[in-house]
Design a protein around this motif. Structure first.
Motif, PDB file in Angstrom:
ATOM      1  N   ALA A 167      -3.034  34.742 -17.575  1.00 19.51           N
ATOM      2  CA  ALA A 167      -1.957  35.200 -16.641  1.00 19.51           C
ATOM      3  C   ALA A 167      -0.728  33.956 -16.764  1.00 19.51           C
ATOM      4  O   ALA A 167       0.437  34.427 -16.800  1.00 19.51           O
ATOM      5  N   TYR A 200       0.064  37.407 -19.764  1.00 25.66           N
ATOM      6  CA  TYR A 200      -0.834  38.615 -20.016  1.00 25.66           C
ATOM      7  C   TYR A 200      -1.151  39.226 -18.571  1.00 25.66           C
ATOM      8  O   TYR A 200      -1.565  38.688 -17.650  1.00 25.66           O
ATOM      9  N   SER A 201      -0.837  40.681 -18.872  1.00 25.05           N
ATOM     10  CA  SER A 201      -1.248  41.701 -17.652  1.00 25.05           C
ATOM     11  C   SER A 201      -3.036  41.389 -17.630  1.00 25.05           C
ATOM     12  O   SER A 201      -3.740  40.944 -18.627  1.00 25.05           O
ATOM     13  N   ASN A 202      -3.264  41.799 -16.335  1.00 28.71           N
ATOM     14  CA  ASN A 202      -4.820  41.809 -16.173  1.00 28.71           C
ATOM     15  C   ASN A 202      -5.644  42.336 -17.338  1.00 28.71           C
ATOM     16  O   ASN A 202      -6.683  41.675 -17.657  1.00 28.71           O
ATOM     17  N   ARG A 253      -9.318  41.477 -22.118  1.00 23.20           N
ATOM     18  CA  ARG A 253      -9.438  41.675 -23.556  1.00 23.20           C
ATOM     19  C   ARG A 253      -9.577  40.251 -24.234  1.00 23.20           C
ATOM     20  O   ARG A 253     -10.308  39.974 -25.097  1.00 23.20           O
TER      21      ARG A 253
END
Lengths: 334, 266
Positions: B120, B124-126, B131
């Motif tokens: 984060a 980066y999104s959740n 991933r």
């Protein structure tokens, strides 16, 4: 030991083009970063049960023992925002919420000094997002935790019979008593000005105080958090922190309107009264107190907002890589 | 040094002559009157493994603080992949991964929670974060421990998680500050192997600060930092020829004039 390489499929999803890398710093990236920081604060808090308990027990001791003991000795007369005589417990409840915010802010400041020594702060600061944004996010993470604590306290207080009255109208409250040292330079208001902003729909009336207090808690929490952030940047080592707790928390809490109405203090000492009125914490308490009663205390609001901006600017300056104090001092350990 | 195109080249961003992962040129830094770094210059090419050797207090940590922009360099310039850390901090930091000497993971949280937080921090999104965290753990051989708390890991495993953390956003430059300090021999070898494999496979530049001479391989580039001054910068064979020493340890001793062995001194 085996270290599996990126497989062809993994590499395809793991790697990203430069365009994608750039977009990570876009609005969605900011939001993801903000969410990540706030969520970490909450997770950490939820994993520390003793911290949760002590944060709840501290104000409850004040409420159940201290306030009960003083109930008979300290009568509170009808002063805004109260419209009837109130019990001492009811009077100090907003002050205890502010105390929760103060302790929480100082605790997160402490953890920031600790983070700096362990390196957690450094991993935060190597994030590609602007440092002021990172610090503000961290601050709001702390405020979210404080908000949870405050509502846990309000919940227990509710069962103790302490709750804000139903609110029919949201009002603006303005009263400014110019400090004596200002002479005639500042105009004084002899009577409070009360303006009705809007009326509350009847189904919301019982809960209106609880809703109104949320923004007040967030603002007050931000102010105290920004102050704590500034303090954390000024402290070189963890060991120095105990002193700061004594020199910041106790004077701020006792020299404020949290435990006694200021007019009573003025009867005892005008000097003390003026000191309390210079204390930003007083305005945090009053902002919360009036909000619980459906009123916006404009003077307190202005002072809290101004202090937040001031402390935050100073903290961002202190953490600024080229101007800040970290550079001058030799940085965190390690 | 040839620059091999990374995998993202195929998505359209073909870069023929990309700037080195790290260029430090003429950097000096002082705390008050105490000069900690004096005109330090070094380059880390993509795909190169650079050993930064120095005793405690040689200025390694200060150099790392400047590269990670904890504070700005007072004089000289630091470029990460061609981006000046002072003028383009976001672009520079986006391409940088760091493993700090001190502990940086929350021991009460799980590996996955820790890594998602750090993903984060890079925007980066959740979903992406999850991933990437899983892939990064796979990279260091700890994928099956994702749901465990960091507290349950050994020292060497924690280090490997920190390497996974620093690799999640696929940096072009990886800094490691004394990553093997306090690890037993087996864990040390595991950590070194992971990073050496990464250099080979990912073509990323690594700057590895250490005072442990036995971590140096013959193919490494060596930078010897002593009292804030770069005494040597080049390959191991060159170091041995220049000093006439039988090994890196003796060469270091000859160059720095330290009596005690560097391993003992630390």
């Amino acid at each position: 030991m085996s270290t599996p390489a990126f497989s062809a499929t993994a590499a395809a999803t793991f790697d990203e083009s430069s365009a994608m890398a750039r977009s990570r710093l876009g609005v969605a990236g900011y939001f993801a970063c903000f969410k990540g920081i706030v969520w970490r604060e909450i997770l950490r808090y939820l994993h520390q049960r003793e911290r949760f308990l002590s944060a709840l027990v501290r104000p409850l001791i004040w409420l159940f023992i201290f306030a009960a003991g003083f109930r008979q000795t300290l009568g509170v007369s009808i002063i805004p925002p109260y419209q009837t005589y109130v019990l001492y417990e009811e009077f100090i409840a907003p002050g205890l919420i502010a105390m929760i915010l103060l302790f929480n802010a100082m605790q997160s400041s402490l953890s920031m000094v600790y983070d700096r020594e362990t390196g957690t702060m450094r991993t935060l600061l190597v994030s590609p997002f602007p440092r002021s944004f990172l610090l503000l996010s961290k601050l709001l993470g702390g405020v979210s935790v404080a908000l949870m604590q405050a509502f846990a306290f309000l919940f227990v207080a509710y069962w103790w019979g302490i709750e804000p009255p139903p609110i029919t109208d949201i009002k603006l409250f303005t009263f400014f008593d110019a400090p004596s040292w200002a002479g005639t330079a500042l105009p004084s208001m002899s009577d409070p000005i009360v303006n009705t902003l809007f009326s509350v729909p009847s189904f919301l009336q019982p809960a209106a105080g609880y809703i109104m207090v949320i923004p007040a808690i967030i603002l007050a929490g931000l102010m105290l958090g920004a102050l704590a952030l500034l303090i954390s940047s000024l402290i070189k080592q963890l060991e120095n922190f105990a002193g700061v707790m004594n020199f910041v928390i106790f004077p701020m809490f006792f020299a404020s309107s949290a435990l006694y109405p200021l007019w009573r203090l003025r009867e005892a000492s005008t000097l003390l009264y003026e000191i309390c009125r210079l204390n930003p914490f007083t305005y945090a308490v009053e902002l919360i107190r009036f909000a619980l009663y459906g009123q916006v205390d404009t003077i307190s609001l202005a002072i809290v907002v101004a202090c937040t901006a001031l402390f935050l600017a100073a903290a961002v300056f202190a953490y600024n890589p080229s101007k800040g104090l970290i550079a001058r001092r030799g940085g965190p350990g390690g | 040094m040839t620059t091999m195109p990374k995998t993202d080249a195929k998505v359209g961003a073909v870069e023929t002559d990309r700037p080195p992962a790290l260029v430090v040129s003429g950097v000096s830094h002082a705390f008050g009157d105490k000069k900690v770094l004096d005109d330090v210059s070094l380059t880390v090419e993509r795909g190169a493994f650079v050993m930064l050797l120095g005793l405690n207090g040689a200025g390694k940590s200060t150099l790392f603080s400047l590269v990670t922009r904890l504070y700005d360099n007072v004089s000289g310039q630091i470029d990460i992949c061609g981006y000046d850390v002072r003028r383009k901090p976001s672009q520079a930091l986006q391409r940088l991964g760091v493993v700090f000497q001190s502990r940086t993971l929350d021991i009460d949280l799980t590996l996955l929670q820790n890594l998602k937080y750090h993903a984060a921090l890079h925007g980066y999104s959740n979903r992406d974060a999850k991933r990437r965290a899983e892939q990064a753990l796979d990279l260091v051989g700890l994928a099956d421990r994702a749901g465990e708390k960091v507290r349950a890991l050994s020292g060497g495993q924690v280090r490997r998680v920190e390497i996974a953390r620093s690799m999640m956003h696929r940096p072009d430059l990886l800094l490691l500050d004394e990553p093997t300090v306090g690890l037993d021999l087996g864990s040390r070898e595991g950590v070194i192997k992971i990073v050496r494999d990464l250099v080979a496979k990912e073509r990323l530049g690594v700057l590895w600060a250490t005072h442990l001479m036995d971590e140096v391989l013959r193919t490494d580039q060596v930078v010897i930092l002593h009292k804030g001054v770069v005494l040597f910068n080049g390959g191991v064979p060159q170091l041995l020829t220049q000093t006439g020493a039988p090994n890196v340890r003796e060469a270091f001793r000859a160059l720095t004039g330290t009596q005690t062995s560097i391993d003992e001194a630390a």
